[in-house]
Design a protein around this motif. Structure first.
Motif, PDB file in Angstrom:
ATOM      1  N   GLU A 114       0.831  -1.208   0.000  1.00  0.00           N
ATOM      2  CA  GLU A 114       0.000   0.000   0.000  1.00  0.00           C
ATOM      3  C   GLU A 114       0.864   1.257   0.000  1.00  0.00           C
ATOM      4  N   ALA A 115       1.934   1.231   0.764  1.00  0.00           N
ATOM      5  CA  ALA A 115       2.837   2.389   0.805  1.00  0.00           C
ATOM      6  C   ALA A 115       3.478   2.622  -0.563  1.00  0.00           C
ATOM      7  N   LEU A 116       3.874   1.553  -1.230  1.00  0.00           N
ATOM      8  CA  LEU A 116       4.460   1.685  -2.572  1.00  0.00           C
ATOM      9  C   LEU A 116       3.432   2.213  -3.566  1.00  0.00           C
ATOM     10  N   TYR A 117       2.200   1.759  -3.410  1.00  0.00           N
ATOM     11  CA  TYR A 117       1.123   2.261  -4.273  1.00  0.00           C
ATOM     12  C   TYR A 117       0.986   3.782  -4.118  1.00  0.00           C
ATOM     13  N   LYS A 118       0.918   4.243  -2.890  1.00  0.00           N
ATOM     14  CA  LYS A 118       0.728   5.678  -2.643  1.00  0.00           C
ATOM     15  C   LYS A 118       1.899   6.499  -3.179  1.00  0.00           C
ATOM     16  N   THR A 119       3.078   5.925  -3.167  1.00  0.00           N
ATOM     17  CA  THR A 119       4.261   6.651  -3.633  1.00  0.00           C
ATOM     18  C   THR A 119       4.386   6.654  -5.147  1.00  0.00           C
ATOM     19  N   PHE A 120       4.131   5.508  -5.768  1.00  0.00           N
ATOM     20  CA  PHE A 120       4.538   5.349  -7.162  1.00  0.00           C
ATOM     21  C   PHE A 120       3.412   5.393  -8.194  1.00  0.00           C
ATOM     22  N   VAL A 121       2.236   4.935  -7.864  1.00  0.00           N
ATOM     23  CA  VAL A 121       1.191   4.842  -8.891  1.00  0.00           C
ATOM     24  C   VAL A 121       0.823   6.232  -9.401  1.00  0.00           C
ATOM     25  N   GLY A 122       0.853   6.388 -10.713  1.00  0.00           N
ATOM     26  CA  GLY A 122       0.577   7.680 -11.328  1.00  0.00           C
ATOM     27  C   GLY A 122       1.806   8.524 -11.565  1.00  0.00           C
ATOM     28  N   GLN A 123       2.956   8.075 -11.056  1.00  0.00           N
ATOM     29  CA  GLN A 123       4.196   8.822 -11.264  1.00  0.00           C
ATOM     30  C   GLN A 123       4.562   8.795 -12.748  1.00  0.00           C
ATOM     31  N   ALA A 124       4.939   9.937 -13.287  1.00  0.00           N
ATOM     32  CA  ALA A 124       5.265  10.044 -14.711  1.00  0.00           C
ATOM     33  C   ALA A 124       6.577   9.340 -15.021  1.00  0.00           C
ATOM     34  N   VAL A 125       6.574   8.563 -16.096  1.00  0.00           N
ATOM     35  CA  VAL A 125       7.764   7.863 -16.571  1.00  0.00           C
ATOM     36  C   VAL A 125       7.821   7.960 -18.090  1.00  0.00           C
ATOM     37  N   GLU A 183      12.594  -1.620   4.475  1.00  0.00           N
ATOM     38  CA  GLU A 183      12.922  -0.226   4.795  1.00  0.00           C
ATOM     39  C   GLU A 183      13.556   0.497   3.615  1.00  0.00           C
ATOM     40  N   ASN A 184      14.264  -0.231   2.764  1.00  0.00           N
ATOM     41  CA  ASN A 184      15.005   0.404   1.666  1.00  0.00           C
ATOM     42  C   ASN A 184      14.316   0.317   0.310  1.00  0.00           C
ATOM     43  N   ILE A 185      13.248  -0.475   0.201  1.00  0.00           N
ATOM     44  CA  ILE A 185      12.696  -0.761  -1.127  1.00  0.00           C
ATOM     45  C   ILE A 185      12.149   0.492  -1.811  1.00  0.00           C
ATOM     46  N   GLU A 186      11.542   1.399  -1.064  1.00  0.00           N
ATOM     47  CA  GLU A 186      10.984   2.595  -1.699  1.00  0.00           C
ATOM     48  C   GLU A 186      12.087   3.455  -2.304  1.00  0.00           C
ATOM     49  N   ALA A 187      13.150   3.696  -1.548  1.00  0.00           N
ATOM     50  CA  ALA A 187      14.262   4.501  -2.056  1.00  0.00           C
ATOM     51  C   ALA A 187      14.936   3.794  -3.229  1.00  0.00           C
ATOM     52  N   PHE A 188      15.032   2.474  -3.152  1.00  0.00           N
ATOM     53  CA  PHE A 188      15.634   1.681  -4.224  1.00  0.00           C
ATOM     54  C   PHE A 188      14.845   1.860  -5.518  1.00  0.00           C
ATOM     55  N   LEU A 189      13.522   1.771  -5.440  1.00  0.00           N
ATOM     56  CA  LEU A 189      12.686   1.933  -6.627  1.00  0.00           C
ATOM     57  C   LEU A 189      12.706   3.370  -7.143  1.00  0.00           C
ATOM     58  N   GLN A 190      12.738   4.321  -6.225  1.00  0.00           N
ATOM     59  CA  GLN A 190      12.822   5.726  -6.651  1.00  0.00           C
ATOM     60  C   GLN A 190      14.076   5.957  -7.487  1.00  0.00           C
ATOM     61  N   MET A 192      15.724   3.687  -9.178  1.00  0.00           N
ATOM     62  CA  MET A 192      15.568   2.957 -10.435  1.00  0.00           C
ATOM     63  C   MET A 192      14.745   3.765 -11.433  1.00  0.00           C
ATOM     64  N   LEU A 193      13.667   4.372 -10.971  1.00  0.00           N
ATOM     65  CA  LEU A 193      12.831   5.182 -11.854  1.00  0.00           C
ATOM     66  C   LEU A 193      13.543   6.470 -12.261  1.00  0.00           C
ATOM     67  N   HIS A 194      14.331   7.007 -11.352  1.00  0.00           N
ATOM     68  CA  HIS A 194      15.113   8.202 -11.703  1.00  0.00           C
ATOM     69  C   HIS A 194      16.085   7.879 -12.841  1.00  0.00           C
ATOM     70  N   ILE A 195      16.754   6.744 -12.758  1.00  0.00           N
ATOM     71  CA  ILE A 195      17.665   6.318 -13.825  1.00  0.00           C
ATOM     72  C   ILE A 195      16.912   6.181 -15.141  1.00  0.00           C
ATOM     73  N   TYR A 196      15.758   5.561 -15.083  1.00  0.00           N
ATOM     74  CA  TYR A 196      14.950   5.361 -16.290  1.00  0.00           C
ATOM     75  C   TYR A 196      14.555   6.697 -16.913  1.00  0.00           C
ATOM     76  N   ASN A 197      14.043   7.599 -16.099  1.00  0.00           N
ATOM     77  CA  ASN A 197      13.613   8.899 -16.637  1.00  0.00           C
ATOM     78  C   ASN A 197      14.786   9.746 -17.117  1.00  0.00           C
ATOM     79  N   GLU A 198      15.923   9.577 -16.478  1.00  0.00           N
ATOM     80  CA  GLU A 198      17.083  10.401 -16.818  1.00  0.00           C
ATOM     81  C   GLU A 198      17.761   9.948 -18.114  1.00  0.00           C
ATOM     82  N   PHE A 199      17.846   8.648 -18.334  1.00  0.00           N
ATOM     83  CA  PHE A 199      18.685   8.148 -19.419  1.00  0.00           C
ATOM     84  C   PHE A 199      17.914   7.451 -20.549  1.00  0.00           C
TER      85      PHE A 199
END
Length: 228
Positions: A114-125, A183-190, A192-199
């Protein structure tokens, strides 16, 4: 026995045929990201909204796809939400799939999902990206066959990436990182998505981007980071 399995192969109404005469929008709906059970009231509301002339299709992503008049879209979305239905966001955003946690019997990973859903769903990629969370090592909702698959076990996630979900080159994703803590999975995914959007190139699907860049240092650095 089974005499209806192959009858009426061509439906009378589809999203394409409806749009030949008027403007229709397709909505992807479900009981929720985790919940897979429709109530009779929800099914009645769907039937009422679609009516005799609309279209309902079941998708491979566990959604019902309903075609509704575009001019009534906002009104219809409200009616669907009022009976507890979830409407998936469309476009180049993060979408989430998840298992049903054995119909609520194995809920250890439900809170972080649920926490990952609130953070990531709808995030632009760069291109639509499916994040799939499975609550145990059985991975019966095929986390390995989506863009980023998370398989939960013992307070951590194994992360799979690079799946090609369809076509003649379809294949499961590869294990990218093992035992990333809750504890680290949210930052890890963030990251990963930053790398994707950046490159990534414009509209480049995630699996093509990963295949093109998997030898780059930023992926190795990300793997190391989760062990700190």
């Amino acid at each position: 026995m089974g005499r209806n399995a192959f009858t009426k192969n061509v439906p009378e109404h589809t999203f394409a045929t409806l749009n030949k005469e008027s403007s229709y929008t397709r909505l992807a709906i479900s009981p929720g990201v985790i919940n897979k059970h429709y109530t009779p009231a929800q099914l009645q509301k769907i039937a009422e909204i679609v009516g005799e002339d609309g279209a309902i299709k079941y998708s491979a992503s566990y959604y019902l796809l309903i075609s509704v008049p575009t001019e009534k879209r906002l009104e219809i979305c409200q009616q669907l939400e009022d009976v507890g239905l979830y409407i998936a966001q469309q476009g180049a955003v993060v979408d989430m799939k998840a298992c049903d946690f054995c119909d609520g019997e194995k809920m250890e990973a439900a809170a972080i999902t649920e926490a990952l859903y609130k953070t990531f769903v709808g995030q632009a990629v760069r291109n639509r990206l499916r994040l799939n969370v499975n609550g145990c090592a059985s991975a019966c909702y095929n986390a390995m066959y989506d863009d980023i698959g998370l398989v939960y076990q013992q307070d951590s996630f194994d992360v799979y990436v690079g799946a090609i979900p369809m076509g003649r080159h379809a294949q499961a994703g590869k294990l990218f990182a093992k035992n990333v803590s809750v504890e680290n999975i949210e930052a890890f995914l963030q990251e990963m998505l930053h790398i994707y959007n950046e490159f990534a190139r414009e509209n480049e699907p995630f699996h093509r981007f990963f295949k093109r860049t998997k030898a780059e240092a930023f992926w190795a650095n990300l793997r190391v980071s989760h062990m700190d």
